[in-house]
Design a protein around this motif. Structure first.
Motif, PDB file in Angstrom:
ATOM      1  N   ALA A 119      24.597 -31.917   0.414  1.00 10.31           N
ATOM      2  CA  ALA A 119      24.543 -32.860  -0.014  1.00 10.31           C
ATOM      3  C   ALA A 119      26.191 -33.804   0.024  1.00 10.31           C
ATOM      4  O   ALA A 119      26.352 -32.778   0.289  1.00 10.31           O
ATOM      5  N   ASN A 120      26.402 -34.614   0.188  1.00 10.02           N
ATOM      6  CA  ASN A 120      27.111 -35.484   0.946  1.00 10.02           C
ATOM      7  C   ASN A 120      27.023 -37.357   0.577  1.00 10.02           C
ATOM      8  O   ASN A 120      27.127 -37.682   1.120  1.00 10.02           O
ATOM      9  N   PHE A 121      27.030 -37.138  -1.343  1.00  9.31           N
ATOM     10  CA  PHE A 121      26.487 -38.035  -1.646  1.00  9.31           C
ATOM     11  C   PHE A 121      27.898 -39.327  -1.296  1.00  9.31           C
ATOM     12  O   PHE A 121      28.969 -39.290  -1.917  1.00  9.31           O
ATOM     13  N   LYS A 122      27.397 -40.338  -1.113  1.00  7.37           N
ATOM     14  CA  LYS A 122      28.174 -41.631  -1.095  1.00  7.37           C
ATOM     15  C   LYS A 122      27.479 -43.523  -1.586  1.00  7.37           C
ATOM     16  O   LYS A 122      26.257 -43.501  -1.212  1.00  7.37           O
ATOM     17  N   GLY A 123      28.234 -43.831  -2.078  1.00  6.07           N
ATOM     18  CA  GLY A 123      27.406 -45.105  -2.699  1.00  6.07           C
ATOM     19  C   GLY A 123      27.251 -46.110  -1.708  1.00  6.07           C
ATOM     20  O   GLY A 123      27.933 -46.344  -0.726  1.00  6.07           O
ATOM     21  N   HIS A 124      26.995 -47.616  -2.417  1.00  4.34           N
ATOM     22  CA  HIS A 124      26.798 -48.427  -1.018  1.00  4.34           C
ATOM     23  C   HIS A 124      27.693 -48.721  -0.319  1.00  4.34           C
ATOM     24  O   HIS A 124      27.589 -49.072   0.750  1.00  4.34           O
ATOM     25  N   GLU A 125      28.808 -49.129  -0.861  1.00  4.34           N
ATOM     26  CA  GLU A 125      29.959 -49.572  -0.603  1.00  4.34           C
ATOM     27  C   GLU A 125      30.685 -48.849   1.042  1.00  4.34           C
ATOM     28  O   GLU A 125      30.860 -48.967   1.988  1.00  4.34           O
ATOM     29  N   GLU A 126      30.751 -47.442   0.091  1.00 10.07           N
ATOM     30  CA  GLU A 126      31.366 -46.064   1.073  1.00 10.07           C
ATOM     31  C   GLU A 126      30.514 -45.710   2.350  1.00 10.07           C
ATOM     32  O   GLU A 126      30.639 -45.330   3.575  1.00 10.07           O
ATOM     33  N   ALA A 127      29.259 -46.077   1.893  1.00  7.98           N
ATOM     34  CA  ALA A 127      28.004 -46.106   2.957  1.00  7.98           C
ATOM     35  C   ALA A 127      27.832 -46.861   3.796  1.00  7.98           C
ATOM     36  O   ALA A 127      28.017 -46.416   4.996  1.00  7.98           O
ATOM     37  N   LYS A 128      28.589 -48.097   3.508  1.00  8.31           N
ATOM     38  CA  LYS A 128      28.311 -49.668   4.457  1.00  8.31           C
ATOM     39  C   LYS A 128      29.900 -48.696   5.561  1.00  8.31           C
ATOM     40  O   LYS A 128      29.903 -48.782   6.813  1.00  8.31           O
ATOM     41  N   ARG A 129      30.828 -48.282   4.788  1.00 11.57           N
ATOM     42  CA  ARG A 129      31.529 -47.700   5.798  1.00 11.57           C
ATOM     43  C   ARG A 129      31.470 -46.444   6.264  1.00 11.57           C
ATOM     44  O   ARG A 129      32.373 -46.404   7.943  1.00 11.57           O
ATOM     45  N   TYR A 130      30.398 -45.563   6.111  1.00 14.30           N
ATOM     46  CA  TYR A 130      30.855 -44.673   6.867  1.00 14.30           C
ATOM     47  C   TYR A 130      29.562 -44.698   8.043  1.00 14.30           C
ATOM     48  O   TYR A 130      30.023 -44.396   8.838  1.00 14.30           O
ATOM     49  N   TYR A 131      28.693 -46.195   7.876  1.00  9.73           N
ATOM     50  CA  TYR A 131      27.709 -45.733   9.142  1.00  9.73           C
ATOM     51  C   TYR A 131      28.465 -46.799   9.886  1.00  9.73           C
ATOM     52  O   TYR A 131      27.881 -46.520  11.033  1.00  9.73           O
ATOM     53  N   ASP A 132      29.267 -47.146   9.318  1.00  6.48           N
ATOM     54  CA  ASP A 132      29.483 -47.829  10.543  1.00  6.48           C
ATOM     55  C   ASP A 132      30.756 -47.442  11.366  1.00  6.48           C
ATOM     56  O   ASP A 132      30.701 -47.162  12.383  1.00  6.48           O
ATOM     57  N   ALA A 133      31.193 -45.821  10.921  1.00  4.05           N
ATOM     58  CA  ALA A 133      31.672 -44.956  11.688  1.00  4.05           C
ATOM     59  C   ALA A 133      31.285 -43.849  12.049  1.00  4.05           C
ATOM     60  O   ALA A 133      31.228 -43.769  12.957  1.00  4.05           O
TER      61      ALA A 133
END
Length: 234
Positions: free
Chosen positions: A203-217
């Protein structure tokens, strides 16, 4: 659940283009890539695999699904290169699905198979194959408690494939918030938690804004990996 595949875009494309095409609603979980051989294979661990590829006449074939350059392919190519072996001696063969690539390995058409873990556990338990390494940062539990990571075997590499849900273009802020909230509630579902455990997902839930930053990295990291492996150009 949609698989988020960074390799679905040209590696030269900036992440802002990716986010503009399909907005990430959430990251849900991480999965890892394993490398397996037949039980009768002379390759018993990561050291044997690397030693084979370092021999003057050493060549191996590996099945991956469903495309060259995706996270499954990188899951074997990255540690091979990090260990100092010549990637040209590792012939990657793309199959339409992991079930087909595993069948190819079991039938003797391939030396190795790289796959996400859930495709291999049942066959390992049945004595059909042996998992020699996983890309996780530490050992997983259950049936995989005795399977070592690459790092444990002297190859300082790990690879995490984040899986998440993307929405269609044009979603409003209210719609994004609705789905983000729904996916957040999913994390507390007993059925969902059982599903994660069954497939060895973390499990590694990240909401919309955090997901955008995560996918960026993640995009930048995977771009570097593909470039280092000679599968992409800057």
């Amino acid at each position: 659940v949609a698989v988020v595949a960074v390799d679905a875009l040209p590696v030269s494309a900036p992440i802002s283009v990716f986010a503009g095409i399909v907005p990430p609603l959430a990251v849900l979980f991480d999965e890892f890539v394993a490398v397996a051989v037949r039980n009768d294979s002379p390759i018993r661990n990561a050291g044997d695999l690397i030693d084979r590829l370092k021999k003057p006449d050493g060549h191996l074939s590996v099945g991956v699904a469903a495309a060259i350059g995706n996270h499954v392919h990188i899951g074997i190519a990255l540690p091979v290169k990090a260990a100092g072996a010549d990637l040209a001696r590792l012939r990657a063969v793309a199959y339409k699905s992991s079930s087909e690539s595993v069948t190819g390995m079991l039938s003797g058409d391939l030396d190795l198979v790289a796959s996400t873990i859930s495709n291999l556990v049942t066959l390992m338990a049945a004595g059909k194959l042996r998992i020699i390494a996983i890309s996780a940062p530490s050992r997983l539990g259950g049936a995989l408690a005795d399977v070592p990571t690459w790092k444990e075997q002297g190859v300082d590499v790990q690879l995490v494939a984040a899986q998440g849900v993307m929405g269609p273009r044009g979603l409003t802020a209210e719609q994004i918030a609705y789905w983000e909230n729904a996916l957040s509630r999913l994390q507390r579902s007993p059925e969902y938690l059982t599903l994660l455990e069954r497939h060895y997902w973390t499990a590694n839930f990240k909401g919309h804004e955090e997901a955008k930053r995560y996918y960026d990295a993640q995009y930048l990291a995977w771009k570097r990996s593909l470039t280092d492996l000679g599968m992409a150009k800057d």
